[in-house]
Design an enzyme around this catalytic site. Structure first.
Site, PDB file in Angstrom:
ATOM      1  N   PRO A 146       1.322  -2.575  -5.357  1.00  0.00           N
ATOM      2  CA  PRO A 146       1.390  -3.692  -4.398  1.00  0.00           C
ATOM      3  C   PRO A 146       2.069  -4.921  -5.003  1.00  0.00           C
ATOM      4  O   PRO A 146       2.446  -5.836  -4.263  1.00  0.00           O
ATOM      5  CB  PRO A 146      -0.077  -3.992  -4.085  1.00  0.00           C
ATOM      6  CG  PRO A 146      -0.849  -2.817  -4.568  1.00  0.00           C
ATOM      7  CD  PRO A 146      -0.058  -2.200  -5.677  1.00  0.00           C
TER       8      PRO A 146
ATOM      9  N   GLU B  77      -8.173   1.852 -11.916  1.00  0.00           N
ATOM     10  CA  GLU B  77      -7.910   0.424 -11.681  1.00  0.00           C
ATOM     11  C   GLU B  77      -6.449   0.071 -11.937  1.00  0.00           C
ATOM     12  O   GLU B  77      -5.980  -1.001 -11.568  1.00  0.00           O
ATOM     13  CB  GLU B  77      -8.809  -0.440 -12.570  1.00  0.00           C
ATOM     14  CG  GLU B  77     -10.293  -0.337 -12.248  1.00  0.00           C
ATOM     15  CD  GLU B  77     -10.630  -0.671 -10.798  1.00  0.00           C
ATOM     16  OE1 GLU B  77     -10.206  -1.744 -10.335  1.00  0.00           O
ATOM     17  OE2 GLU B  77     -11.297   0.151 -10.137  1.00  0.00           O
TER      18      GLU B  77
ATOM     19  N   ARG C 220      15.542  12.409   3.565  1.00  0.00           N
ATOM     20  CA  ARG C 220      16.101  12.614   4.908  1.00  0.00           C
ATOM     21  C   ARG C 220      17.436  11.907   5.098  1.00  0.00           C
ATOM     22  O   ARG C 220      18.139  12.164   6.070  1.00  0.00           O
ATOM     23  CB  ARG C 220      15.088  12.221   5.989  1.00  0.00           C
ATOM     24  CG  ARG C 220      14.666  10.794   5.942  1.00  0.00           C
ATOM     25  CD  ARG C 220      13.518  10.543   6.893  1.00  0.00           C
ATOM     26  NE  ARG C 220      13.911  10.735   8.283  1.00  0.00           N
ATOM     27  CZ  ARG C 220      14.755   9.939   8.938  1.00  0.00           C
ATOM     28  NH1 ARG C 220      15.287   8.899   8.322  1.00  0.00           N
ATOM     29  NH2 ARG C 220      15.067  10.185  10.191  1.00  0.00           N
TER      30      ARG C 220
ATOM     31  N   ASP D 261      18.502   6.466  14.293  1.00  0.00           N
ATOM     32  CA  ASP D 261      17.106   6.247  13.992  1.00  0.00           C
ATOM     33  C   ASP D 261      16.615   4.849  14.246  1.00  0.00           C
ATOM     34  O   ASP D 261      17.353   3.895  14.224  1.00  0.00           O
ATOM     35  CB  ASP D 261      16.849   6.553  12.533  1.00  0.00           C
ATOM     36  CG  ASP D 261      16.036   7.788  12.464  1.00  0.00           C
ATOM     37  OD1 ASP D 261      15.249   7.976  13.376  1.00  0.00           O
ATOM     38  OD2 ASP D 261      16.215   8.542  11.522  1.00  0.00           O
TER      39      ASP D 261
HETATM   40  C1  9WO Z   1      -2.919  -2.441  -7.834  1.00  0.00           C
HETATM   41  C2  9WO Z   1      -2.743  -3.784  -7.557  1.00  0.00           C
HETATM   42  C3  9WO Z   1      -3.416  -4.668  -6.718  1.00  0.00           C
HETATM   43  C4  9WO Z   1      -2.958  -5.987  -6.641  1.00  0.00           C
HETATM   44  C5  9WO Z   1      -1.839  -6.373  -7.373  1.00  0.00           C
HETATM   45  C6  9WO Z   1      -1.182  -5.463  -8.210  1.00  0.00           C
HETATM   46  C7  9WO Z   1      -1.634  -4.183  -8.278  1.00  0.00           C
HETATM   47  N1  9WO Z   1      -1.156  -3.117  -8.986  1.00  0.00           N
HETATM   48  C8  9WO Z   1      -1.923  -2.087  -8.724  1.00  0.00           C
HETATM   49  C9  9WO Z   1      -1.664  -0.788  -9.282  1.00  0.00           C
HETATM   50  O1  9WO Z   1      -0.663  -0.558  -9.927  1.00  0.00           O
HETATM   51  N2  9WO Z   1      -2.600   0.136  -9.022  1.00  0.00           N
HETATM   52  C10 9WO Z   1      -2.473   1.513  -9.442  1.00  0.00           C
HETATM   53  C11 9WO Z   1      -1.818   2.312  -8.329  1.00  0.00           C
HETATM   54  C12 9WO Z   1      -3.844   2.071  -9.658  1.00  0.00           C
HETATM   55  C13 9WO Z   1      -4.701   1.973  -8.409  1.00  0.00           C
HETATM   56  C14 9WO Z   1      -4.003   2.616  -7.246  1.00  0.00           C
HETATM   57  N3  9WO Z   1      -2.635   2.232  -7.152  1.00  0.00           N
HETATM   58  C15 9WO Z   1      -2.106   1.758  -6.014  1.00  0.00           C
HETATM   59  C16 9WO Z   1      -0.776   1.673  -5.669  1.00  0.00           C
HETATM   60  N4  9WO Z   1      -2.818   1.301  -5.003  1.00  0.00           N
HETATM   61  N5  9WO Z   1      -2.008   0.906  -4.021  1.00  0.00           N
HETATM   62  C17 9WO Z   1      -0.756   1.141  -4.396  1.00  0.00           C
HETATM   63  C18 9WO Z   1       0.369   0.836  -3.578  1.00  0.00           C
HETATM   64  C19 9WO Z   1       1.638   1.238  -3.934  1.00  0.00           C
HETATM   65  C20 9WO Z   1       2.710   0.911  -3.106  1.00  0.00           C
HETATM   66  N6  9WO Z   1       2.526   0.241  -1.962  1.00  0.00           N
HETATM   67  C21 9WO Z   1       1.290  -0.152  -1.585  1.00  0.00           C
HETATM   68  C22 9WO Z   1       0.194   0.137  -2.374  1.00  0.00           C
END
Ligand code: 9WO
Length: 254
Positions: free
Chosen positions: A93, A120, A158, A173
């Protein structure tokens, strides 16, 4: 195109490898998928891939070493097969927002290595030393990077030449930014009347020019209503004709 994925859950990727248009393209060897499990790069009996965070706090953090060894294997495998070293993308994120432009850039490239975090998160030193790009699908948190990687790979595959049935369907699309950057017009199929609702008459007329005009106007109207930011963007890119502008004015005059 070659996609390498570092993941504790390689089974998740069978969805894009085996099913639908991406599955067919994979069977046609238009793209290749290799998954690499950090567990395979552990030496202890428990195959440990995580540990407690320094400084305390909840949860566990992914160890940098198994990730580094997986990436080292990927680089070696790329060399052996005469492939170029591809960028290393972390799904997070905190990354740059994914969009159709990023998908297109990925499709135009030789592929990428996707690093999927769990728990985490990942030890920051692995990110600092090896990750070349951080990409986000949006402002939400998942339980791992895998589902975000699936979406990115699907969006890129795709777009590869010869993946979609008709050259046209890619061009028409919902989000083909380079064509018009507008949302797609609605679609209808049989029956002609569904729960009392008829298919718009123009679509049954066989008058192709009127149909194209109607679709363009529906597209402009929907985009103006739901995503006015995309109208401004299309205008700045010179993608709106005088006829488009005239139609948009009739909407704002109402
Ligand atoms: C989580 C997170 C939260 C707030 C700001 C930065 C952050 N980095 C991460 C992160 O790298 N988390 C790892 C991957 C481990 C936990 C699960 N992860 C994850 C990736 N949760 N959500 C995503 C993600 C990836 C792409 N787009 C949206 C959400």
């Amino acid at each position: 195109m070659r996609m390498d994925v570092i993941t504790l859950f390689p089974e998740i990727f069978s969805v894009i490898r085996d099913l639908g248009v991406t599955g067919r393209a994979h069977r046609q060897e238009i793209w290749q998928l290799k998954t690499w499990n950090p567990r395979a790069y552990t030496a202890d009996v428990h195959q440990t891939v995580d540990d407690r965070p320094y400084g305390g706090g909840p949860g566990m953090v992914m160890l940098p070493d198994p990730l580094k060894m997986a990436l080292t294997d990927i680089r070696q495998n790329q060399q052996e097969s005469g492939a170029l070293a591809t960028p290393v993308i972390l799904l997070s994120p905190a990354g740059k927002r994914f969009d159709q432009g990023v998908a297109q850039r990925l499709a135009d490239s030789g592929g990428a290595v996707f690093v999927c975090g769990r728990y985490e998160g990942i030890d920051q030193r692995f990110i600092d030393h090896y990750v070349t790009e951080e990409i986000s699908l949006g402002d939400f948190v998942l339980s791992g990077g895998e589902i975000a990687a699936l979406a990115m790979i699907d969006a890129a595959v795709r777009l590869l030449p010869s993946v979609l049935n008709t050259a046209e369907s890619a061009l028409q699309d919902s989000f083909h930014e380079s064509l018009s950057g507008l949302l797609d017009s609605p679609h209808y199929t049989r029956p002609e009347v569904f729960e009392g609702a008829s298919v718009p008459e123009v679509l049954l007329s066989g008058h192709h020019k009127n149909i194209a005009l109607w679709r363009r106007q529906m597209s402009l109207r929907l985009t103006q209503e739901r995503r006015p930011d995309l109208i401004l963007q299309a205008r700045r890119q010179g993608l709106l004709s005088p006829a488009d502008e005239k139609f948009l004015k009739t909407l704002s005059d109402k």
